[in-house]
Design a protein around this motif. Structure first.
Motif, mmCIF file in Angstrom:
data_model
loop_
_atom_site.group_PDB
_atom_site.id
_atom_site.type_symbol
_atom_site.label_atom_id
_atom_site.label_comp_id
_atom_site.label_asym_id
_atom_site.label_seq_id
_atom_site.Cartn_x
_atom_site.Cartn_y
_atom_site.Cartn_z
ATOM 1 N N UNK A 265 0.828 -1.203 0.000
ATOM 2 C CA UNK A 265 0.000 0.000 0.000
ATOM 3 C C UNK A 265 0.860 1.249 0.000
ATOM 4 N N UNK A 266 1.860 1.268 0.855
ATOM 5 C CA UNK A 266 2.757 2.425 0.928
ATOM 6 C C UNK A 266 3.502 2.597 -0.395
ATOM 7 N N UNK A 267 3.959 1.501 -0.969
ATOM 8 C CA UNK A 267 4.688 1.567 -2.247
ATOM 9 C C UNK A 267 3.851 2.226 -3.327
ATOM 10 N N UNK A 268 2.556 1.884 -3.401
ATOM 11 C CA UNK A 268 1.705 2.466 -4.433
ATOM 12 C C UNK A 268 1.381 3.933 -4.147
ATOM 13 N N UNK A 269 1.336 4.312 -2.883
ATOM 14 C CA UNK A 269 1.079 5.720 -2.543
ATOM 15 C C UNK A 269 2.242 6.601 -2.984
ATOM 16 N N UNK A 270 3.462 6.172 -2.713
ATOM 17 C CA UNK A 270 4.626 7.030 -2.965
ATOM 18 C C UNK A 270 5.158 6.888 -4.386
ATOM 19 N N UNK A 271 4.591 6.005 -5.167
ATOM 20 C CA UNK A 271 5.123 5.637 -6.483
ATOM 21 C C UNK A 271 5.432 6.834 -7.367
ATOM 22 N N UNK A 272 4.562 7.835 -7.391
ATOM 23 C CA UNK A 272 4.759 8.982 -8.272
ATOM 24 C C UNK A 272 4.924 10.296 -7.505
ATOM 25 N N UNK A 273 5.176 10.208 -6.211
ATOM 26 C CA UNK A 273 5.403 11.413 -5.420
ATOM 27 C C UNK A 273 6.876 11.797 -5.459
ATOM 28 N N UNK A 274 7.159 13.056 -5.153
ATOM 29 C CA UNK A 274 8.537 13.540 -5.149
ATOM 30 C C UNK A 274 9.312 12.884 -4.012
ATOM 31 N N UNK A 275 10.403 12.173 -4.324
ATOM 32 C CA UNK A 275 11.171 11.516 -3.259
ATOM 33 C C UNK A 275 11.845 12.501 -2.321
ATOM 34 N N UNK A 276 12.016 13.734 -2.780
ATOM 35 C CA UNK A 276 12.666 14.726 -1.931
ATOM 36 C C UNK A 276 11.768 15.165 -0.775
ATOM 37 N N UNK A 277 10.460 15.173 -1.037
ATOM 38 C CA UNK A 277 9.516 15.624 -0.002
ATOM 39 C C UNK A 277 8.667 14.487 0.561
ATOM 40 N N UNK A 278 9.063 13.240 0.271
ATOM 41 C CA UNK A 278 8.323 12.076 0.755
ATOM 42 C C UNK A 278 9.295 11.126 1.437
ATOM 43 N N UNK A 279 8.947 10.675 2.625
ATOM 44 C CA UNK A 279 9.792 9.701 3.318
ATOM 45 C C UNK A 279 8.945 8.550 3.851
ATOM 46 N N UNK A 280 9.500 7.345 3.744
ATOM 47 C CA UNK A 280 8.886 6.167 4.347
ATOM 48 C C UNK A 280 9.771 5.762 5.519
ATOM 49 N N UNK A 281 9.169 5.622 6.682
ATOM 50 C CA UNK A 281 9.915 5.298 7.896
ATOM 51 C C UNK A 281 9.484 3.922 8.387
ATOM 52 N N UNK A 282 10.455 3.017 8.487
ATOM 53 C CA UNK A 282 10.208 1.674 9.018
ATOM 54 C C UNK A 282 11.356 1.351 9.964
ATOM 55 N N UNK A 283 11.202 1.749 11.218
ATOM 56 C CA UNK A 283 12.283 1.594 12.177
ATOM 57 C C UNK A 283 12.448 0.142 12.607
ATOM 58 N N UNK A 284 13.692 -0.237 12.866
ATOM 59 C CA UNK A 284 13.978 -1.568 13.366
ATOM 60 C C UNK A 284 13.820 -1.629 14.873
ATOM 61 N N UNK A 285 14.344 -2.696 15.457
ATOM 62 C CA UNK A 285 14.259 -2.855 16.910
ATOM 63 C C UNK A 285 15.021 -1.725 17.599
ATOM 64 N N UNK A 286 14.531 -1.264 18.744
ATOM 65 C CA UNK A 286 15.215 -0.161 19.436
ATOM 66 C C UNK A 286 16.597 -0.559 19.922
ATOM 67 N N UNK A 287 17.526 0.374 19.869
ATOM 68 C CA UNK A 287 18.888 0.148 20.360
ATOM 69 C C UNK A 287 18.898 0.252 21.888
ATOM 70 N N UNK A 288 20.050 -0.026 22.473
ATOM 71 C CA UNK A 288 20.177 0.128 23.925
ATOM 72 C C UNK A 288 19.892 1.570 24.334
#
Length: 258
Positions: free
Chosen positions: A52-75
């Motif tokens: 779903x996210x991939x299709x939303x951002x497909x034609x948006x400007x990458x400079x003003x669009x960010x996808x955030x998928x954080x991993x496990x928290x660090x210490x």
């Protein structure tokens, strides 16, 4: 079940193209007016957040669009204020940021798998509505989508991941336990939706067993909730049976998978 035809495929691609054109109009407005737009995606494992996210951002400007998928928290993250590492990822003026999972990890996987204490969980549940209200007060637009799928569909998709070498990157130790903990995740989801749904940051439920319908209707719903110059007000709305605001009654009437 009726199989899709070439005419169905063509109609879908045409509708999707129109929706993506509207998304580009929306982003131009966001950039021009310095808006800060945060779109949160939560849901079961294999619910279709990535696609779903991939299709939303497909034609948006990458400079003003960010996808955030954080991993496990660090210490260090574990010693910080819980929201701290998410705050660093919030949009600035003119940006659209999409969270592929978010601070609601604490109400979902951390709660079910025992990665947080009862006290940490309760503190989160009490403070997240205040945190989101503060963000809205400070000018952020927050859209929270929960992608909901049936148990049978989740099992089918998880099996697909194991068979498809191009989807191996999606497999994780948590995936292996997702199906076994179905009821636990249902209970955690129900509490999360009930306690963190609010007027200023409501939950929007997406029935996502049918991927194409879910993707198109999420975009249509997103556009309907945001005003922007050049908006086509005569465009088709989202299907109300596919995307709808959360209501506690839906947990009992079958609109949300048990």
């Amino acid at each position: 079940m009726r199989h899709a035809t070439k005419n169905d495929d063509a109609a879908y691609e045409h509708a999707f193209h129109q929706a993506q054109v509207e998304l580009v109009k929306f982003q131009k407005h966001v950039i021009k007016h310095g808006q800060k737009v945060l779109v949160i995606f939560e849901g079961r494992d294999a619910a279709g957040k990535d696609g779903t996210i991939k299709r939303i951002v497909e034609h948006l400007s990458p400079r003003e669009t960010r996808v955030v998928a954080l991993g496990a928290p660090s210490d260090r993250d574990q010693r910080a204020w819980y929201f701290q590492r998410y705050v660093e990822q919030l949009p600035v003026g003119g940006e659209i940021v999409l969270f592929n999972r978010s601070w609601y990890n604490r109400a979902g996987v951390e709660r079910v798998m025992g990665f947080c204490t009862d006290a940490e969980y309760e503190e989160f549940m009490k403070t997240v509505p205040m945190f989101e209200q503060l963000l809205v007060h400070c000018g952020f637009t927050i859209l929270k989508y929960y992608l909901d799928i049936s148990h049978e569909e989740q099992e089918r998709r998880l099996k697909q991941r194991h068979k498809d070498p191009l989807r191996q990157w999606k497999l994780s130790p948590i995936d292996a336990k997702a199906s076994r903990h179905w009821k636990d995740y249902s209970e955690a989801r129900n509490v999360m939706l009930a306690r963190t749904h609010s007027v200023f940051a409501p939950w929007i439920i997406v029935r996502a067993d049918e991927k194409r319908s879910a993707r198109l209707n999420v975009i249509r719903d997103l556009l309907s909730r945001c005003d922007f110059h050049g908006k086509d007000r005569h465009g088709p709305p989202a299907d109300p049976n596919a995307v709808f605001l959360f209501d506690a009654g839906q947990l009992a009437n079958g609109m949300i998978a048990k």
